[in-house]
Enzyme design. Structure first.
Site, PDB file in Angstrom:
ATOM      1  N   ASP A  19       0.794  -1.250   0.000  1.00 37.87           N
ATOM      2  CA  ASP A  19       0.000   0.000   0.000  1.00 37.87           C
ATOM      3  C   ASP A  19       0.821   1.294   0.000  1.00 37.87           C
ATOM      4  O   ASP A  19       0.510   2.228   0.751  1.00 37.87           O
ATOM      5  CB  ASP A  19      -0.946   0.012   1.217  1.00 37.87           C
ATOM      6  CG  ASP A  19      -1.998  -1.096   1.178  1.00 37.87           C
ATOM      7  OD1 ASP A  19      -1.968  -1.920   0.245  1.00 37.87           O
ATOM      8  OD2 ASP A  19      -2.840  -1.139   2.101  1.00 37.87           O
ATOM      9  N   LYS A 117      -6.859  -5.099  -3.003  1.00 38.55           N
ATOM     10  CA  LYS A 117      -7.603  -5.672  -1.876  1.00 38.55           C
ATOM     11  C   LYS A 117      -8.585  -4.652  -1.315  1.00 38.55           C
ATOM     12  O   LYS A 117      -8.389  -3.456  -1.491  1.00 38.55           O
ATOM     13  CB  LYS A 117      -6.621  -6.142  -0.795  1.00 38.55           C
ATOM     14  CG  LYS A 117      -5.751  -5.031  -0.247  1.00 38.55           C
ATOM     15  CD  LYS A 117      -4.702  -5.553   0.711  1.00 38.55           C
ATOM     16  CE  LYS A 117      -3.839  -4.451   1.274  1.00 38.55           C
ATOM     17  NZ  LYS A 117      -4.541  -3.438   2.072  1.00 38.55           N
ATOM     18  N   CYS A 162      -1.924  -2.769   7.734  1.00 37.01           N
ATOM     19  CA  CYS A 162      -1.816  -3.649   6.571  1.00 37.01           C
ATOM     20  C   CYS A 162      -0.503  -4.426   6.516  1.00 37.01           C
ATOM     21  O   CYS A 162      -0.484  -5.583   6.089  1.00 37.01           O
ATOM     22  CB  CYS A 162      -2.057  -2.857   5.295  1.00 37.01           C
ATOM     23  SG  CYS A 162      -3.786  -2.262   5.208  1.00 37.01           S
TER      24      CYS A 162
END
Ligand SMILES: [Zn+2]
Length: 215
Positions: A19, A117, A162
């Site tokens: 990310d 995701k 994450c």
């Protein structure tokens, strides 16, 4: 000079870059303090790896993890979802927006896969392996295992969400798992960073500085 042993990634090793998107950097909708500082570290680190996987948080508008999707709720409140507790976030990383794009300075042209995701409207996914319902796989486990990869190094944003969930799932799925500590930055919400490092250590996930990884 440091005498610490250097790790040299081989063909059975992958780097997972979590990310590194505009939304989690300064000016983004869910900015992680100093988030963009990981970019040059990860660019350098990635050169040591033949296998690199990128992830992107990739939500539809009105996603269940957004505070604005729940009447009367504010960002950073904790609510109960059918699949368990969920922190509510500001709207971030909506599919196709600038906020969801990878940081423009991320330079890893040899990355082989981008895992998106969090695209199911009603379920969040901090982990690159399994959604927050703890049942729905993203396919990354199969991808890595079919390619003979048994060891993963995880870096990116944010350490305590994450990155940690991705590393914990990797470990639970049998991967030898390492978090590259200076290639991550944290949100640190109510002690979440200390808790994440404790959980990672308890699970047998290793910590390593990027300088101990040989290119
Ligand atoms: Zn998200």
């Amino acid at each position: 000079m440091s005498a610490s042993p250097r790790v040299r990634p081989d063909a059975a090793t992958a780097l997972i870059v979590v990310d590194v998107q505009n939304g989690f950097c300064t000016g983004g909708h869910l900015a992680v303090p100093g988030g963009e500082a990981v970019v040059p570290v990860i660019n350098r680190l990635a050169r040591a790896f033949g296998n690199v996987v990128l992830t992107q948080d990739w939500h539809p508008a009105g996603h269940a993890s957004f505070a604005g999707s729940h009447a009367g709720r504010q960002p950073y409140e904790l609510i109960q979802m059918p699949y368990g507790p969920q922190v509510l976030w500001p709207e971030h990383c909506v599919q196709g927006t600038h906020d969801a794009a990878l940081h423009a300075d991320l330079a890893i042209p040899h990355a082989q896969l981008v895992i998106r995701k969090g695209f199911h409207a009603g379920v969040d996914s901090y982990s690159a392996f399994q959604e927050a319902d703890r049942r729905t796989p993203t396919g990354l486990d199969g991808y890595l295992k079919q390619r003979g990869i048994g060891k993963v190094f995880v870096c990116g944003l944010a350490t305590d969400f994450c990155v940690a969930w991705t590393a914990l799932d990797a470990r639970a799925l049998g991967f030898d798992t390492w978090v590259v500590e200076d290639a991550c930055r944290a949100i640190d919400l109510n002690g979440s960073l200390a808790a994440a490092w404790q959980n990672l250590a308890a699970a047998g996930v290793h910590r390593i500085p990027s300088t101990d990884i040989a290119g």
